[in-house]
Design a protein around this motif. Structure first.
Motif, short mmCIF file in Angstrom:
data_model
loop_
_atom_site.label_atom_id
_atom_site.label_comp_id
_atom_site.label_asym_id
_atom_site.label_seq_id
_atom_site.Cartn_x
_atom_site.Cartn_y
_atom_site.Cartn_z
N THR A 111 -6.15 -6.92 -18.01
CA THR A 111 -7.43 -6.81 -17.32
C THR A 111 -7.64 -5.35 -16.95
N LEU A 112 -8.87 -4.92 -17.04
CA LEU A 112 -9.26 -3.58 -16.61
C LEU A 112 -10.39 -3.79 -15.61
N GLY A 113 -10.06 -3.79 -14.32
CA GLY A 113 -11.03 -4.23 -13.34
C GLY A 113 -11.32 -5.70 -13.58
N GLU A 114 -12.60 -6.02 -13.81
CA GLU A 114 -12.98 -7.41 -14.08
C GLU A 114 -13.04 -7.73 -15.57
N ILE A 115 -12.65 -6.78 -16.42
CA ILE A 115 -12.78 -6.95 -17.87
C ILE A 115 -11.47 -7.49 -18.45
N PRO A 116 -11.46 -8.69 -19.03
CA PRO A 116 -10.27 -9.17 -19.73
C PRO A 116 -10.23 -8.62 -21.15
N GLY A 117 -9.02 -8.48 -21.67
CA GLY A 117 -8.88 -8.01 -23.04
C GLY A 117 -7.51 -8.35 -23.60
N ILE A 118 -7.35 -8.05 -24.88
CA ILE A 118 -6.08 -8.29 -25.58
C ILE A 118 -5.76 -7.06 -26.41
N LEU A 119 -4.49 -6.68 -26.40
CA LEU A 119 -3.99 -5.54 -27.17
C LEU A 119 -2.88 -6.01 -28.10
N TRP A 120 -2.99 -5.64 -29.37
CA TRP A 120 -1.94 -5.91 -30.35
C TRP A 120 -1.36 -4.57 -30.82
N THR A 121 -0.04 -4.44 -30.81
CA THR A 121 0.59 -3.20 -31.26
C THR A 121 1.76 -3.51 -32.19
N PRO A 122 1.96 -2.69 -33.21
CA PRO A 122 3.17 -2.85 -34.02
C PRO A 122 4.38 -2.42 -33.19
N VAL A 123 5.48 -3.15 -33.32
CA VAL A 123 6.67 -2.81 -32.53
C VAL A 123 7.23 -1.46 -32.93
N SER A 124 6.83 -0.96 -34.09
CA SER A 124 7.31 0.34 -34.55
C SER A 124 6.64 1.51 -33.84
N ALA A 125 5.54 1.26 -33.12
CA ALA A 125 4.82 2.34 -32.45
C ALA A 125 5.67 2.93 -31.33
N SER A 126 5.62 4.26 -31.19
CA SER A 126 6.42 4.93 -30.17
C SER A 126 5.70 6.19 -29.73
N VAL A 127 6.26 6.83 -28.72
CA VAL A 127 5.68 8.08 -28.23
C VAL A 127 5.69 9.14 -29.33
#
Length: 247
Positions: free
Chosen positions: A19-35
């Motif tokens: 949630t971002l304030g009142e906004i719901p959402g979904i995030l999908w990321t590859p497990v390979s992603a890194s800094v």
């Protein structure tokens, strides 16, 4: 941004609701992603039918992008949709649209404007706030792409948001006349899908909108079939379009 759930999926993809304030959402990321190796980001738009109703289609595209191409992908609930507070004016516009379509009458500009323009005004700043939050997360970086509908939201984002480098649109004819002028200001690469036999779409209006886009690189893929009959292979075609411009 507050994460409310975390679900590792079997194809090397992590799904997190937020949630971002009142906004719901979904995030999908590859497990390979890194800094050190951040994933490019695709924002996935959808019509105002409710995030839960749209989830199977959205998740299917997002998981494919993450697993096969290493993209992060995110979507949010639109204003007035899902569990978010309803707008009386928007509900009336939707009722007017349904009534006109059932009667086989032309959908007037006043209905389209009332339905779409307030949604664009509210949704675009929310997408920008979401983009701010997403790009601050470790493992996610630019460039950024946008895909999906409502096409008028995508047009406005392509004009006002410099962090979006490419967009894939789903052609639709419920586009206010004012958005055609904004379309002429769009200059990023575009990949547009059009269902040739879409029962709720004015084909000529969709072609006119494509012609109006100011982008030097714009591609139109037209396929036979109705609104929900987009061929499966177009998913990979769109992913390769983003791979050219986001990697």
């Amino acid at each position: 941004m507050l994460f409310t759930s975390e679900l590792p999926l079997g194809d090397g993809v992590l799904e997190r609701e937020f949630t971002l304030g009142e906004i719901p959402g979904i995030l999908w990321t590859p497990v390979s992603a890194s800094v050190s190796a951040p994933a490019p980001l695709i924002l996935i738009g959808h019509p105002p039918l409710g995030l839960r109703k749209m989830y199977p289609r959205l998740a299917g595209r997002a998981r494919y992008y993450a697993a096969e191409y290493g993209f992060a992908a995110a979507t949010i609930e639109l204003p007035g949709s899902g569990d978010r507070p309803r707008w009386a004016a928007a509900e009336q516009a939707r009722a007017d649209l349904r009534r006109a379509m059932r009667a086989g009458e032309p959908v007037g500009h006043e209905i389209v404007d009332a339905l779409v323009l307030p949604l664009v005004e509210e949704a675009v700043p929310e997408w920008q706030a979401t983009l701010d939050a997403l790009l601050s997360l470790p493992g996610i970086g630019g460039p950024v792409g946008y895909e999906g509908g409502v096409i008028s939201i995508g047009i406005r984002l392509a004009v006002v948001e410099p962090r979006i480098s490419a967009a894939g649109f789903f052609a639709g004819s419920l586009v206010p006349a004012a958005m055609f002028e904004e379309a002429r200001q769009v200059t990023i690469p575009l990949h547009v899908l059009l269902q040739w036999d879409d029962e709720g779409n004015d084909r000529q209006a969709a072609l006119d909108l494509f012609d109006a886009f100011g982008s030097k690189e714009k591609t139109l893929h037209a396929n036979l079939g109705g609104h929900t009959g987009v061929p499966r292979f177009e998913l990979d075609t769109g992913a390769r379009f983003f791979a050219r411009h986001l990697k």
